[in-house]
Design an enzyme around this catalytic site. Structure first.
Site, PDB file in Angstrom:
ATOM      1  N   LYS A   1      37.717  47.461  27.738  1.00  0.00           N
ATOM      2  CA  LYS A   1      37.074  46.137  27.606  1.00  0.00           C
ATOM      3  C   LYS A   1      37.917  45.197  26.758  1.00  0.00           C
ATOM      4  O   LYS A   1      38.080  44.023  27.106  1.00  0.00           O
ATOM      5  CB  LYS A   1      35.670  46.335  27.023  1.00  0.00           C
TER       6      LYS A   1
ATOM      7  N   ARG B   1      41.389  40.274  26.841  1.00  0.00           N
ATOM      8  CA  ARG B   1      42.644  39.660  26.393  1.00  0.00           C
ATOM      9  C   ARG B   1      43.576  39.339  27.552  1.00  0.00           C
ATOM     10  O   ARG B   1      44.346  38.383  27.488  1.00  0.00           O
ATOM     11  CB  ARG B   1      43.329  40.581  25.379  1.00  0.00           C
TER      12      ARG B   1
ATOM     13  N   SER C   1      37.941  43.575  11.223  1.00  0.00           N
ATOM     14  CA  SER C   1      37.410  43.113  12.509  1.00  0.00           C
ATOM     15  C   SER C   1      38.545  42.583  13.363  1.00  0.00           C
ATOM     16  O   SER C   1      39.203  41.600  13.014  1.00  0.00           O
ATOM     17  CB  SER C   1      36.376  42.007  12.280  1.00  0.00           C
TER      18      SER C   1
ATOM     19  N   GLN D   1      38.076  41.154  16.070  1.00  0.00           N
ATOM     20  CA  GLN D   1      37.635  39.873  16.632  1.00  0.00           C
ATOM     21  C   GLN D   1      38.004  38.719  15.707  1.00  0.00           C
ATOM     22  O   GLN D   1      38.452  37.664  16.164  1.00  0.00           O
ATOM     23  CB  GLN D   1      36.133  39.919  16.915  1.00  0.00           C
TER      24      GLN D   1
ATOM     25  N   ASP E   1      32.689  51.431  17.720  1.00  0.00           N
ATOM     26  CA  ASP E   1      31.689  51.391  18.801  1.00  0.00           C
ATOM     27  C   ASP E   1      31.196  52.785  19.189  1.00  0.00           C
ATOM     28  O   ASP E   1      30.335  52.921  20.063  1.00  0.00           O
ATOM     29  CB  ASP E   1      32.281  50.699  20.037  1.00  0.00           C
TER      30      ASP E   1
ATOM     31  N   LYS F   1      26.098  44.354  15.437  1.00  0.00           N
ATOM     32  CA  LYS F   1      26.591  44.510  16.819  1.00  0.00           C
ATOM     33  C   LYS F   1      25.529  43.974  17.778  1.00  0.00           C
ATOM     34  O   LYS F   1      24.693  43.174  17.386  1.00  0.00           O
ATOM     35  CB  LYS F   1      26.931  45.976  17.072  1.00  0.00           C
TER      36      LYS F   1
HETATM   37  O1  S3P Z   1      38.381  43.021  19.420  1.00  0.00           O
HETATM   38  C1  S3P Z   1      37.716  43.714  20.186  1.00  0.00           C
HETATM   39  O2  S3P Z   1      37.995  43.823  21.395  1.00  0.00           O
HETATM   40  C2  S3P Z   1      36.546  44.437  19.647  1.00  0.00           C
HETATM   41  C3  S3P Z   1      36.410  44.579  18.291  1.00  0.00           C
HETATM   42  C4  S3P Z   1      35.278  45.279  17.648  1.00  0.00           C
HETATM   43  O3  S3P Z   1      34.461  44.314  17.009  1.00  0.00           O
HETATM   44  P1  S3P Z   1      34.733  43.764  15.514  1.00  0.00           P
HETATM   45  O4  S3P Z   1      35.945  42.944  15.540  1.00  0.00           O
HETATM   46  O5  S3P Z   1      33.511  42.948  15.180  1.00  0.00           O
HETATM   47  O6  S3P Z   1      34.843  44.995  14.652  1.00  0.00           O
HETATM   48  C5  S3P Z   1      34.449  46.078  18.637  1.00  0.00           C
HETATM   49  O7  S3P Z   1      33.204  46.407  18.069  1.00  0.00           O
HETATM   50  C6  S3P Z   1      34.255  45.347  19.946  1.00  0.00           C
HETATM   51  O8  S3P Z   1      33.539  46.126  20.861  1.00  0.00           O
HETATM   52  C7  S3P Z   1      35.572  44.999  20.587  1.00  0.00           C
HETATM   53  C1  PEP Z   2      30.385  45.675  19.849  1.00  0.00           C
HETATM   54  C2  PEP Z   2      30.669  45.666  21.144  1.00  0.00           C
HETATM   55  O1  PEP Z   2      31.068  44.585  21.888  1.00  0.00           O
HETATM   56  P1  PEP Z   2      31.071  43.022  21.569  1.00  0.00           P
HETATM   57  O2  PEP Z   2      31.295  42.823  20.097  1.00  0.00           O
HETATM   58  O3  PEP Z   2      32.150  42.480  22.414  1.00  0.00           O
HETATM   59  O4  PEP Z   2      29.732  42.477  22.016  1.00  0.00           O
HETATM   60  C3  PEP Z   2      30.633  46.926  21.930  1.00  0.00           C
HETATM   61  O5  PEP Z   2      31.076  46.887  23.098  1.00  0.00           O
HETATM   62  O6  PEP Z   2      30.157  47.976  21.441  1.00  0.00           O
END
Ligand code: S3P
Ligand code: PEP
Length: 447
Positions: free
Chosen positions: A29, A34, A176, A178, A329, A356
Protein backbone atom coordinates in the site's frame (compact mmCIF):
# COMPACT_ATOMS: atom_id res chain seq x y z
CA UNK A 1 -20.03 8.71 -0.77
CA UNK A 2 -18.84 7.59 2.65
CA UNK A 3 -22.38 7.51 4.01
CA UNK A 4 -23.20 4.26 2.12
CA UNK A 5 -20.22 2.54 3.67
CA UNK A 6 -21.33 3.62 7.11
CA UNK A 7 -24.97 2.66 6.77
CA UNK A 8 -25.09 -0.97 5.78
CA UNK A 9 -22.54 -3.05 7.63
CA UNK A 10 -21.71 -6.49 6.31
CA UNK A 11 -20.89 -8.95 9.11
CA UNK A 12 -18.70 -11.97 8.48
CA UNK A 13 -17.62 -14.91 10.60
CA UNK A 14 -14.58 -17.18 10.40
CA UNK A 15 -14.54 -20.86 11.33
CA UNK A 16 -11.78 -23.17 12.37
CA UNK A 17 -9.71 -24.38 9.41
CA UNK A 18 -6.42 -25.90 8.31
CA UNK A 19 -4.45 -23.91 5.72
CA UNK A 20 -2.20 -25.15 2.94
CA UNK A 21 -0.88 -23.99 -0.42
CA UNK A 22 0.71 -20.85 -1.82
CA UNK A 23 -0.56 -17.29 -2.17
CA UNK A 24 0.65 -13.85 -3.23
CA UNK A 25 -0.83 -10.89 -1.31
CA UNK A 26 -1.55 -7.68 -3.24
CA UNK A 27 0.96 -4.89 -3.83
CA UNK A 28 2.32 -2.84 -0.96
CA UNK A 29 0.00 0.00 0.00
CA UNK A 30 2.76 2.47 0.88
CA UNK A 31 4.63 1.92 -2.39
CA UNK A 32 1.38 2.02 -4.39
CA UNK A 33 0.31 5.45 -3.06
CA UNK A 34 3.79 6.82 -3.69
CA UNK A 35 4.03 5.44 -7.23
CA UNK A 36 0.91 7.39 -8.26
CA UNK A 37 2.04 10.54 -6.47
CA UNK A 38 5.60 10.53 -7.84
CA UNK A 39 4.25 9.65 -11.30
CA UNK A 40 2.12 12.79 -11.06
CA UNK A 41 5.18 14.87 -10.13
CA UNK A 42 7.25 13.61 -13.08
CA UNK A 43 6.60 14.81 -16.64
CA UNK A 44 5.94 11.87 -18.98
CA UNK A 45 4.75 8.32 -18.51
CA UNK A 46 5.37 6.29 -15.36
CA UNK A 47 4.37 2.63 -15.56
CA UNK A 48 3.36 0.76 -12.42
CA UNK A 49 3.05 -3.02 -12.19
CA UNK A 50 1.45 -4.77 -9.23
CA UNK A 51 -0.37 -1.68 -7.95
CA UNK A 52 -2.63 -2.36 -4.99
CA UNK A 53 -6.13 -1.77 -6.35
CA UNK A 54 -7.57 -1.11 -2.92
CA UNK A 55 -9.93 1.76 -2.20
CA UNK A 56 -7.25 3.81 -0.37
CA UNK A 57 -4.91 3.77 -3.36
CA UNK A 58 -7.66 4.31 -5.95
CA UNK A 59 -8.63 7.48 -4.09
CA UNK A 60 -5.06 8.73 -4.27
CA UNK A 61 -5.28 8.09 -8.01
CA UNK A 62 -8.52 10.14 -8.18
CA UNK A 63 -6.84 12.99 -6.28
CA UNK A 64 -3.85 12.90 -8.67
CA UNK A 65 -6.28 13.15 -11.61
CA UNK A 66 -7.88 16.20 -10.03
CA UNK A 67 -4.40 17.78 -9.89
CA UNK A 68 -3.91 17.19 -13.60
CA UNK A 69 -2.46 13.67 -13.97
CA UNK A 70 -3.68 11.27 -16.67
CA UNK A 71 -4.04 7.88 -15.06
CA UNK A 72 -5.12 4.75 -16.91
CA UNK A 73 -5.54 1.13 -15.92
CA UNK A 74 -3.93 -1.04 -18.59
CA UNK A 75 -4.72 -4.41 -16.97
CA UNK A 76 -4.85 -6.03 -13.53
CA UNK A 77 -2.36 -4.10 -11.34
CA UNK A 78 -0.88 -2.46 -14.43
CA UNK A 79 -1.23 1.32 -14.55
CA UNK A 80 0.04 4.24 -16.58
CA UNK A 81 0.50 7.66 -14.94
CA UNK A 82 1.25 10.77 -16.99
CA UNK A 83 2.13 13.63 -14.75
CA UNK A 84 1.87 17.34 -15.35
CA UNK A 85 5.07 17.46 -13.28
CA UNK A 86 6.45 19.25 -10.25
CA UNK A 87 5.39 22.91 -10.21
CA UNK A 88 2.67 22.41 -12.84
CA UNK A 89 -0.20 20.92 -10.84
CA UNK A 90 -3.71 22.21 -11.41
CA UNK A 91 -5.91 23.57 -8.66
CA UNK A 92 -8.60 20.90 -8.09
CA UNK A 93 -12.16 22.08 -8.63
CA UNK A 94 -13.65 19.50 -6.28
CA UNK A 95 -12.91 18.20 -2.81
CA UNK A 96 -10.16 15.56 -2.63
CA UNK A 97 -12.07 12.74 -0.88
CA UNK A 98 -9.61 10.23 0.57
CA UNK A 99 -12.20 7.89 2.07
CA UNK A 100 -10.50 5.89 4.85
CA UNK A 101 -6.90 6.67 3.87
CA UNK A 102 -4.51 8.42 6.23
CA UNK A 103 -1.51 7.89 3.96
CA UNK A 104 -3.15 9.22 0.79
CA UNK A 105 -4.56 12.32 2.46
CA UNK A 106 -1.41 13.20 4.40
CA UNK A 107 1.03 12.70 1.54
CA UNK A 108 -1.17 14.72 -0.78
CA UNK A 109 -1.32 17.53 1.79
CA UNK A 110 2.44 17.68 1.37
CA UNK A 111 2.11 17.81 -2.42
CA UNK A 112 -0.52 20.58 -2.34
CA UNK A 113 1.38 22.45 0.41
CA UNK A 114 4.33 22.86 -1.96
CA UNK A 115 2.32 24.22 -4.89
CA UNK A 116 0.49 27.53 -5.40
CA UNK A 117 -2.91 25.82 -5.34
CA UNK A 118 -5.78 25.47 -2.91
CA UNK A 119 -7.43 22.13 -2.14
CA UNK A 120 -10.07 20.77 0.21
CA UNK A 121 -9.28 17.45 1.91
CA UNK A 122 -11.95 15.17 3.34
CA UNK A 123 -12.78 11.54 3.99
CA UNK A 124 -15.02 9.13 5.88
CA UNK A 125 -15.98 9.24 9.57
CA UNK A 126 -12.75 7.45 10.52
CA UNK A 127 -10.50 9.85 8.57
CA UNK A 128 -12.37 12.85 10.00
CA UNK A 129 -11.25 11.75 13.48
CA UNK A 130 -7.56 11.50 12.65
CA UNK A 131 -5.11 14.19 13.76
CA UNK A 132 -3.81 16.32 10.88
CA UNK A 133 -2.02 19.06 12.86
CA UNK A 134 1.06 16.85 12.77
CA UNK A 135 1.10 17.38 8.99
CA UNK A 136 -0.20 20.95 8.89
CA UNK A 137 2.31 22.29 11.45
CA UNK A 138 5.42 21.63 9.33
CA UNK A 139 3.60 22.62 6.12
CA UNK A 140 2.82 26.02 7.69
CA UNK A 141 6.53 26.40 8.51
CA UNK A 142 7.19 25.71 4.83
CA UNK A 143 4.79 28.51 3.86
CA UNK A 144 1.40 26.81 3.35
CA UNK A 145 -1.74 28.25 4.97
CA UNK A 146 -4.63 26.41 6.58
CA UNK A 147 -7.73 28.31 5.49
CA UNK A 148 -10.33 26.04 7.11
CA UNK A 149 -10.18 23.04 9.41
CA UNK A 150 -12.52 21.13 11.71
CA UNK A 151 -11.91 21.17 15.46
CA UNK A 152 -8.47 20.00 16.54
CA UNK A 153 -6.96 20.27 13.04
CA UNK A 154 -9.13 17.61 11.46
CA UNK A 155 -10.75 17.07 8.05
CA UNK A 156 -12.43 18.72 6.24
CA UNK A 157 -9.39 20.93 5.71
CA UNK A 158 -8.91 23.69 3.14
CA UNK A 159 -5.21 24.08 2.44
CA UNK A 160 -3.51 26.87 0.47
CA UNK A 161 -0.11 25.80 -0.76
CA UNK A 162 2.82 28.04 -1.60
CA UNK A 163 4.69 28.62 -4.88
CA UNK A 164 8.04 28.67 -3.11
CA UNK A 165 8.23 26.42 -0.05
CA UNK A 166 10.85 27.53 2.46
CA UNK A 167 13.69 25.12 3.01
CA UNK A 168 13.28 23.88 6.58
CA UNK A 169 14.92 21.46 8.98
CA UNK A 170 12.16 19.60 10.80
CA UNK A 171 12.33 17.12 13.63
CA UNK A 172 9.22 14.94 13.64
CA UNK A 173 7.41 14.78 17.01
CA UNK A 174 6.57 11.06 16.55
CA UNK A 175 8.05 8.34 14.34
CA UNK A 176 5.80 8.71 11.30
CA UNK A 177 6.58 8.07 7.66
CA UNK A 178 3.50 10.09 6.79
CA UNK A 179 4.83 13.24 8.48
CA UNK A 180 8.31 12.73 7.01
CA UNK A 181 6.86 12.15 3.54
CA UNK A 182 4.54 15.17 3.62
CA UNK A 183 7.46 17.47 4.51
CA UNK A 184 9.68 15.96 1.80
CA UNK A 185 6.96 16.11 -0.86
CA UNK A 186 6.32 19.79 -0.06
CA UNK A 187 10.09 20.37 -0.03
CA UNK A 188 10.42 19.02 -3.57
CA UNK A 189 9.32 22.39 -4.92
CA UNK A 190 11.57 24.38 -2.60
CA UNK A 191 14.59 26.19 -4.06
CA UNK A 192 16.72 24.98 -1.13
CA UNK A 193 17.32 21.89 0.97
CA UNK A 194 14.68 20.25 3.15
CA UNK A 195 15.87 18.23 6.12
CA UNK A 196 13.75 15.83 8.17
CA UNK A 197 15.10 14.33 11.36
CA UNK A 198 13.44 11.39 13.08
CA UNK A 199 14.72 9.92 16.32
CA UNK A 200 13.16 6.53 15.46
CA UNK A 201 13.46 5.51 11.81
CA UNK A 202 10.14 5.05 10.02
CA UNK A 203 9.59 3.26 6.69
CA UNK A 204 11.83 4.73 3.98
CA UNK A 205 9.77 4.20 0.81
CA UNK A 206 9.50 7.92 0.02
CA UNK A 207 13.27 8.38 0.18
CA UNK A 208 13.99 5.29 -1.92
CA UNK A 209 11.37 6.09 -4.51
CA UNK A 210 12.39 9.76 -4.78
CA UNK A 211 15.91 8.56 -5.60
CA UNK A 212 14.45 6.13 -8.16
CA UNK A 213 12.62 9.07 -9.80
CA UNK A 214 15.87 11.07 -9.97
CA UNK A 215 15.82 13.29 -6.85
CA UNK A 216 18.90 13.79 -4.67
CA UNK A 217 18.15 12.43 -1.21
CA UNK A 218 20.72 11.56 1.43
CA UNK A 219 19.76 9.53 4.48
CA UNK A 220 22.20 9.35 7.40
CA UNK A 221 21.99 7.68 10.80
CA UNK A 222 20.86 9.98 13.61
CA UNK A 223 21.35 8.92 17.22
CA UNK A 224 20.75 5.29 18.16
CA UNK A 225 17.66 4.50 16.06
CA UNK A 226 17.06 7.66 14.02
CA UNK A 227 17.69 9.10 10.57
CA UNK A 228 18.45 12.48 9.07
CA UNK A 229 17.08 12.83 5.56
CA UNK A 230 18.20 15.67 3.29
CA UNK A 231 16.44 16.47 0.02
CA UNK A 232 17.74 18.88 -2.65
CA UNK A 233 14.80 20.93 -3.88
CA UNK A 234 13.52 21.33 -7.46
CA UNK A 235 14.93 18.09 -8.89
CA UNK A 236 14.14 17.07 -12.44
CA UNK A 237 11.91 14.10 -11.68
CA UNK A 238 11.96 11.58 -14.52
CA UNK A 239 9.09 9.20 -15.19
CA UNK A 240 9.94 5.68 -14.09
CA UNK A 241 8.95 2.03 -13.95
CA UNK A 242 7.71 0.83 -10.58
CA UNK A 243 7.23 -2.82 -9.71
CA UNK A 244 5.30 -3.06 -6.45
CA UNK A 245 6.27 -5.98 -4.18
CA UNK A 246 3.67 -7.82 -2.09
CA UNK A 247 2.63 -5.95 1.05
CA UNK A 248 4.18 -7.34 4.26
CA UNK A 249 1.33 -5.81 6.27
CA UNK A 250 -1.19 -7.84 4.23
CA UNK A 251 1.06 -10.93 4.24
CA UNK A 252 0.86 -10.79 8.05
CA UNK A 253 -2.72 -12.17 7.96
CA UNK A 254 -2.09 -15.47 6.15
CA UNK A 255 1.20 -15.81 8.05
CA UNK A 256 -0.40 -15.61 11.49
CA UNK A 257 -3.39 -17.67 10.31
CA UNK A 258 -1.06 -20.53 9.33
CA UNK A 259 0.78 -20.29 12.65
CA UNK A 260 -2.36 -20.62 14.79
CA UNK A 261 -4.47 -23.01 12.68
CA UNK A 262 -3.33 -26.50 13.66
CA UNK A 263 -1.71 -28.60 10.94
CA UNK A 264 -1.20 -25.68 8.52
CA UNK A 265 1.69 -25.07 6.16
CA UNK A 266 1.70 -22.32 3.53
CA UNK A 267 4.05 -20.22 1.40
CA UNK A 268 3.39 -16.49 1.00
CA UNK A 269 5.14 -15.30 -2.15
CA UNK A 270 7.02 -12.17 -3.15
CA UNK A 271 6.74 -10.39 0.20
CA UNK A 272 8.77 -7.21 0.67
CA UNK A 273 11.31 -7.71 3.47
CA UNK A 274 12.47 -4.09 3.85
CA UNK A 275 14.00 -4.08 7.37
CA UNK A 276 11.89 -1.07 8.35
CA UNK A 277 8.77 -3.21 7.79
CA UNK A 278 9.92 -6.49 9.32
CA UNK A 279 9.26 -6.05 13.05
CA UNK A 280 6.46 -8.63 13.00
CA UNK A 281 8.69 -11.35 11.51
CA UNK A 282 11.33 -10.61 14.17
CA UNK A 283 8.74 -10.82 16.94
CA UNK A 284 7.13 -14.01 15.64
CA UNK A 285 10.58 -15.63 15.38
CA UNK A 286 11.21 -14.74 19.04
CA UNK A 287 7.88 -16.36 19.88
CA UNK A 288 9.10 -19.61 18.34
CA UNK A 289 7.25 -19.38 15.01
CA UNK A 290 8.45 -21.72 12.29
CA UNK A 291 9.00 -19.21 9.50
CA UNK A 292 11.60 -19.53 6.75
CA UNK A 293 12.51 -17.01 4.06
CA UNK A 294 13.03 -18.75 0.72
CA UNK A 295 14.09 -17.54 -2.68
CA UNK A 296 15.33 -14.18 -1.36
CA UNK A 297 15.75 -11.80 -4.31
CA UNK A 298 15.40 -8.19 -5.39
CA UNK A 299 12.29 -6.78 -7.03
CA UNK A 300 11.68 -3.14 -7.87
CA UNK A 301 14.51 -1.90 -5.63
CA UNK A 302 13.35 -3.87 -2.58
CA UNK A 303 14.38 -7.22 -1.17
CA UNK A 304 11.55 -9.74 -1.39
CA UNK A 305 11.21 -13.36 -0.31
CA UNK A 306 8.78 -16.27 -0.30
CA UNK A 307 7.82 -16.93 3.30
CA UNK A 308 7.16 -20.52 4.38
CA UNK A 309 5.06 -20.79 7.52
CA UNK A 310 4.30 -23.94 9.53
CA UNK A 311 1.78 -24.05 12.39
CA UNK A 312 3.73 -23.53 15.61
CA UNK A 313 3.50 -23.52 19.37
CA UNK A 314 4.13 -19.90 20.28
CA UNK A 315 5.47 -18.43 23.51
CA UNK A 316 4.74 -14.95 24.92
CA UNK A 317 7.42 -12.28 24.53
CA UNK A 318 8.21 -8.70 25.49
CA UNK A 319 8.05 -6.44 22.42
CA UNK A 320 10.19 -3.31 22.92
CA UNK A 321 8.76 0.12 22.10
CA UNK A 322 11.68 0.80 19.74
CA UNK A 323 10.35 -1.91 17.43
CA UNK A 324 6.97 -0.21 16.98
CA UNK A 325 7.76 1.83 13.83
CA UNK A 326 8.80 -1.33 11.95
CA UNK A 327 5.52 -3.12 12.73
CA UNK A 328 3.11 -0.31 13.49
CA UNK A 329 0.22 -1.76 11.44
CA UNK A 330 0.86 -5.32 12.62
CA UNK A 331 -0.09 -5.03 16.32
CA UNK A 332 -3.71 -6.12 15.80
CA UNK A 333 -2.58 -9.37 14.15
CA UNK A 334 0.32 -9.81 16.60
CA UNK A 335 -2.21 -9.59 19.43
CA UNK A 336 -4.09 -12.50 17.81
CA UNK A 337 -0.87 -14.55 17.67
CA UNK A 338 -0.24 -13.63 21.33
CA UNK A 339 -3.73 -14.88 22.26
CA UNK A 340 -2.72 -18.36 21.02
CA UNK A 341 0.73 -18.26 22.65
CA UNK A 342 1.68 -19.75 25.98
CA UNK A 343 2.30 -17.08 28.61
CA UNK A 344 2.24 -13.33 28.57
CA UNK A 345 3.06 -11.01 25.68
CA UNK A 346 3.71 -7.36 26.50
CA UNK A 347 3.68 -4.92 23.59
CA UNK A 348 5.19 -1.64 24.67
CA UNK A 349 4.82 1.94 23.55
CA UNK A 350 1.63 1.75 21.46
CA UNK A 351 0.32 5.33 21.79
CA UNK A 352 0.29 5.76 17.98
CA UNK A 353 -2.25 2.92 17.72
CA UNK A 354 -4.80 5.27 19.25
CA UNK A 355 -4.80 7.51 16.15
CA UNK A 356 -5.12 4.96 13.34
CA UNK A 357 -8.34 4.11 11.46
CA UNK A 358 -9.78 3.39 14.94
CA UNK A 359 -8.36 3.55 18.45
CA UNK A 360 -6.66 0.23 17.78
CA UNK A 361 -5.46 -0.24 21.32
CA UNK A 362 -9.05 -0.21 22.62
CA UNK A 363 -10.43 -2.08 19.59
CA UNK A 364 -7.89 -4.91 19.98
CA UNK A 365 -8.51 -5.26 23.73
CA UNK A 366 -12.30 -5.26 23.24
CA UNK A 367 -12.07 -7.86 20.45
CA UNK A 368 -9.80 -10.11 22.51
CA UNK A 369 -12.09 -9.92 25.55
CA UNK A 370 -15.15 -10.66 23.41
CA UNK A 371 -13.39 -13.89 22.37
CA UNK A 372 -12.49 -14.93 25.91
CA UNK A 373 -8.85 -13.76 25.87
CA UNK A 374 -7.33 -12.32 29.04
CA UNK A 375 -5.72 -8.95 28.30
CA UNK A 376 -5.24 -5.47 29.69
CA UNK A 377 -3.99 -2.04 28.69
CA UNK A 378 -1.51 -0.45 31.08
CA UNK A 379 -0.58 3.06 29.96
CA UNK A 380 0.48 2.63 26.33
CA UNK A 381 1.25 -1.07 26.67
CA UNK A 382 -0.95 -3.99 25.74
CA UNK A 383 -0.64 -7.19 27.74
CA UNK A 384 -2.11 -10.41 26.38
CA UNK A 385 -2.16 -13.64 28.40
CA UNK A 386 -2.32 -16.41 25.86
CA UNK A 387 -4.29 -19.64 25.92
CA UNK A 388 -1.41 -21.96 24.90
CA UNK A 389 -2.91 -22.97 21.58
CA UNK A 390 -6.56 -22.51 22.58
CA UNK A 391 -8.82 -19.48 22.21
CA UNK A 392 -12.50 -19.71 23.06
CA UNK A 393 -13.76 -17.49 20.23
CA UNK A 394 -17.48 -16.98 19.67
CA UNK A 395 -17.14 -13.22 20.10
CA UNK A 396 -18.75 -10.39 18.19
CA UNK A 397 -16.07 -7.87 17.27
CA UNK A 398 -16.69 -4.20 16.58
CA UNK A 399 -14.42 -3.05 13.77
CA UNK A 400 -14.98 0.75 13.90
CA UNK A 401 -14.33 1.21 10.13
CA UNK A 402 -10.90 -0.40 10.61
CA UNK A 403 -9.75 -2.95 8.00
CA UNK A 404 -6.95 -4.35 10.15
CA UNK A 405 -9.25 -5.00 13.11
CA UNK A 406 -11.64 -6.84 10.77
CA UNK A 407 -8.95 -9.05 9.18
CA UNK A 408 -7.20 -9.76 12.49
CA UNK A 409 -10.29 -11.11 14.22
CA UNK A 410 -11.34 -13.12 11.18
CA UNK A 411 -7.91 -14.76 11.39
CA UNK A 412 -8.53 -15.42 15.07
CA UNK A 413 -11.69 -17.32 14.13
CA UNK A 414 -9.67 -19.68 11.90
CA UNK A 415 -7.92 -21.05 14.99
CA UNK A 416 -10.50 -20.54 17.75
CA UNK A 417 -12.82 -23.15 19.28
CA UNK A 418 -15.95 -21.22 18.21
CA UNK A 419 -16.32 -18.94 15.15
CA UNK A 420 -15.36 -15.28 15.56
CA UNK A 421 -17.68 -12.69 14.02
CA UNK A 422 -16.76 -9.20 12.84
CA UNK A 423 -19.54 -6.64 12.56
CA UNK A 424 -18.43 -5.30 9.17
CA UNK A 425 -16.00 -6.59 6.55
CA UNK A 426 -16.34 -3.82 3.96
CA UNK A 427 -13.31 -1.78 5.01
CA UNK A 428 -11.07 -4.74 4.14
CA UNK A 429 -11.31 -3.49 0.55
CA UNK A 430 -9.28 -0.41 1.46
CA UNK A 431 -6.03 -2.40 1.70
CA UNK A 432 -6.66 -6.07 0.78
CA UNK A 433 -9.63 -6.36 -1.61
CA UNK A 434 -9.07 -10.08 -2.30
CA UNK A 435 -8.52 -11.02 1.35
CA UNK A 436 -11.45 -13.41 1.49
CA UNK A 437 -10.70 -15.12 -1.83
CA UNK A 438 -7.00 -15.44 -1.06
CA UNK A 439 -7.64 -16.92 2.39
CA UNK A 440 -10.33 -19.27 1.02
CA UNK A 441 -7.80 -20.41 -1.58
CA UNK A 442 -5.64 -21.57 1.34
CA UNK A 443 -8.58 -23.39 2.95
CA UNK A 444 -10.02 -20.71 5.23
CA UNK A 445 -13.73 -20.93 6.01
CA UNK A 446 -15.94 -17.85 6.26
CA UNK A 447 -19.71 -17.52 6.53
O1 S3P B 1 3.77 6.16 5.13
C1 S3P B 1 3.04 5.18 5.03
O2 S3P B 1 2.81 4.62 3.94
C2 S3P B 1 2.41 4.64 6.26
C3 S3P B 1 2.89 5.03 7.48
C4 S3P B 1 2.34 4.56 8.77
O3 S3P B 1 1.65 5.64 9.38
P1 S3P B 1 2.37 6.75 10.31
O4 S3P B 1 3.22 7.57 9.45
O5 S3P B 1 1.24 7.54 10.91
O6 S3P B 1 3.13 5.96 11.35
C5 S3P B 1 1.40 3.38 8.60
O7 S3P B 1 0.62 3.21 9.76
C6 S3P B 1 0.51 3.52 7.39
O8 S3P B 1 -0.31 2.40 7.22
C7 S3P B 1 1.31 3.69 6.13
C1 PEP C 1 -2.77 2.98 9.41
C2 PEP C 1 -3.05 2.50 8.21
O1 PEP C 1 -3.28 3.23 7.07
P1 PEP C 1 -3.53 4.79 6.84
O2 PEP C 1 -2.77 5.56 7.88
O3 PEP C 1 -3.07 5.03 5.46
O4 PEP C 1 -5.02 5.02 6.94
C3 PEP C 1 -3.10 1.04 7.98
O5 PEP C 1 -3.21 0.65 6.79
O6 PEP C 1 -3.06 0.23 8.93
Amino acid sequence: MHTDAEHSPSPLSALRARLSGRCRPPGDKSVSHRSLILGTLAVGETRVEGLLEGDDVLRTGEACRKLGARIERLGPGSWSVRGPGLGSLLEPRETLDFGNAGTGSRLMMGVVGGHPIKARFDGDASLRKRPMRRILDPLVLQGARVLEQAEGGRCPILLQGTAEPLPIEYKTPVASAQIKSAVLLAGLNSPGRTVVIETEASRDHTEKMLIHFGARVVSEPYGEHGRKVTLEGRPELRPSQVRVPADPSSAAFPIVAALIAEGSEIVVEGVMTNPLRCGLLTTLAEMGARIALENVREEGGEEVADIRVTASRLAGVDVPAARAPSMIDEYPILAVAAAFAEGETRMRGLSELRVKESDRLEAIAAGLKANGVDCEIIGDDLIVRGGAGRVKGGGNVETHLDHRIAMSFLVMGLGADAPAVVDDDRMIATSFPNFRALMEGLGARFA
